[in-house]
Design an enzyme around this catalytic site. Structure first.
Site, PDB file in Angstrom:
ATOM      1  N   TYR A 141       6.731  -9.712   7.229  1.00 45.07           N
ATOM      2  CA  TYR A 141       6.599  -8.262   7.387  1.00 45.07           C
ATOM      3  C   TYR A 141       7.161  -7.853   8.742  1.00 45.07           C
ATOM      4  O   TYR A 141       7.088  -8.604   9.711  1.00 45.07           O
ATOM      5  CB  TYR A 141       5.135  -7.840   7.323  1.00 45.07           C
ATOM      6  N   ASP A 200       0.820  -1.209   0.000  1.00 43.76           N
ATOM      7  CA  ASP A 200       0.000   0.000   0.000  1.00 43.76           C
ATOM      8  C   ASP A 200       0.854   1.259   0.000  1.00 43.76           C
ATOM      9  O   ASP A 200       2.062   1.216   0.261  1.00 43.76           O
ATOM     10  CB  ASP A 200      -0.907   0.024   1.235  1.00 43.76           C
TER      11      ASP A 200
END
EC number: 5.4.99.12
Length: 267
Positions: free
Chosen positions: A111, A55
């Site tokens: 992540y 994003d």
């Protein structure tokens, strides 16, 4: 011949990874340089694919793109590409099989989220973190797209304490939109006493009134993607250029942090 590039980038400089008209994106920057050097003609003709569509604001230390070069594959190396790229760095290259797809061939993704320590209860955070491991309904922890299955399997969630901040590591094969950032915010709420482990358990079983909001994107980085049997090779000049650019950003960020830190000490 198909090539895969391991890329890192500063997410704050882009409107996300996926190319879109009228705004600067990571894919758009890479494609522009590959076309400029004559390595590809177009994303469609040269089968350009990306691993993870991060994003807006989200950074990466390890994302992957692949393509079939039209000509001059010798130019598709870190030293050359990093000279032309801005806010993106190629850290390695690999020749891959013709049927390679950077998203579908990934065994797992890791992540990291960097979180300033607000005086969290770490034991409560770790208790909540353990609840996310396994196969669950993540509807309460994602922005669901129509038709997407909310069931996902998370392999690992760790809360790592550093000096003055925490690193939250989340590992799994695939994630829903905003899923990692919402997991992080749930852990933050648990650490502040705003959310109990029992509530997290209920939410993971599909029982919830309100969803957990996402943590800000700037703290998130796609840290690693595992591809069994594929090794990415860098070159000294290309890596040196990347390290120099990243150090400049680190230096600027540290200077600003010190400045605002003194503000807080004074007031």
């Amino acid at each position: 011949m198909k090539l895969a590039l391991r890329v890192a980038y500063d997410g704050s400089a882009f409107y996300g990874f996926q190319r879109q008209p009228g705004v600067r994106t990571v894919e758009g920057e890479i494609i522009k340089v590959l076309q400029k050097l004559g390595i590809i003609e177009s994303p469609e003709k040269n089968d350009f694919k990306g691993a993870s569509r991060t994003d807006r604001g989200v950074s990466a230390f390890f994302n992957v793109v692949s393509f079939v070069p039209s000509e001059r594959p010798d130019l598709a190396r870190p030293e050359v590409l990093n000279h032309h790229l801005s806010d993106v760095w190629v850290l390695g290259i690999a020749e891959v099989p013709d049927d390679f797809h950077p998203r579908f061939w990934a065994k797992f993704k890791t992540y990291r989220y960097y979180l300033v320590n607000e005086g969290f209860d770490l034991s409560a955070m770790r208790e909540c973190a353990s609840l996310f491991v396994g196969r669950h309904d993540f509807s309460a922890f994602a922005k669901l797209e129509p038709g997407r299955d909310p069931i996902r399997e998370v392999e690992r969630v760790e809360v790592i304490e550093r000096q003055g901040y925490l690193v939250i590591e989340v590992q799994g094969k695939s994630f829903l939109w905003e899923m990692v950032r919402r997991i992080v915010n749930a852990l933050r709420f648990c650490g502040l006493g705003l959310l109990e482990a029992e509530e997290v358990e209920r939410m993971l079983s599909g029982e919830y009134g309100k969803k957990i909001p996402p943590a800000p994107p700037e703290g998130l980085v796609l840290w690693h993607i595992e591809y069994p049997g594929i090794g990415f090779e860098g070159d000294e000049k290309g890596i040196k250029k990347a390290r120099r650019d990243i150090f400049e950003r680190y230096s600027r960020a540290l200077t600003r942090a010190a400045l605002f830190g003194d503000f807080l000490l004074e007031y």
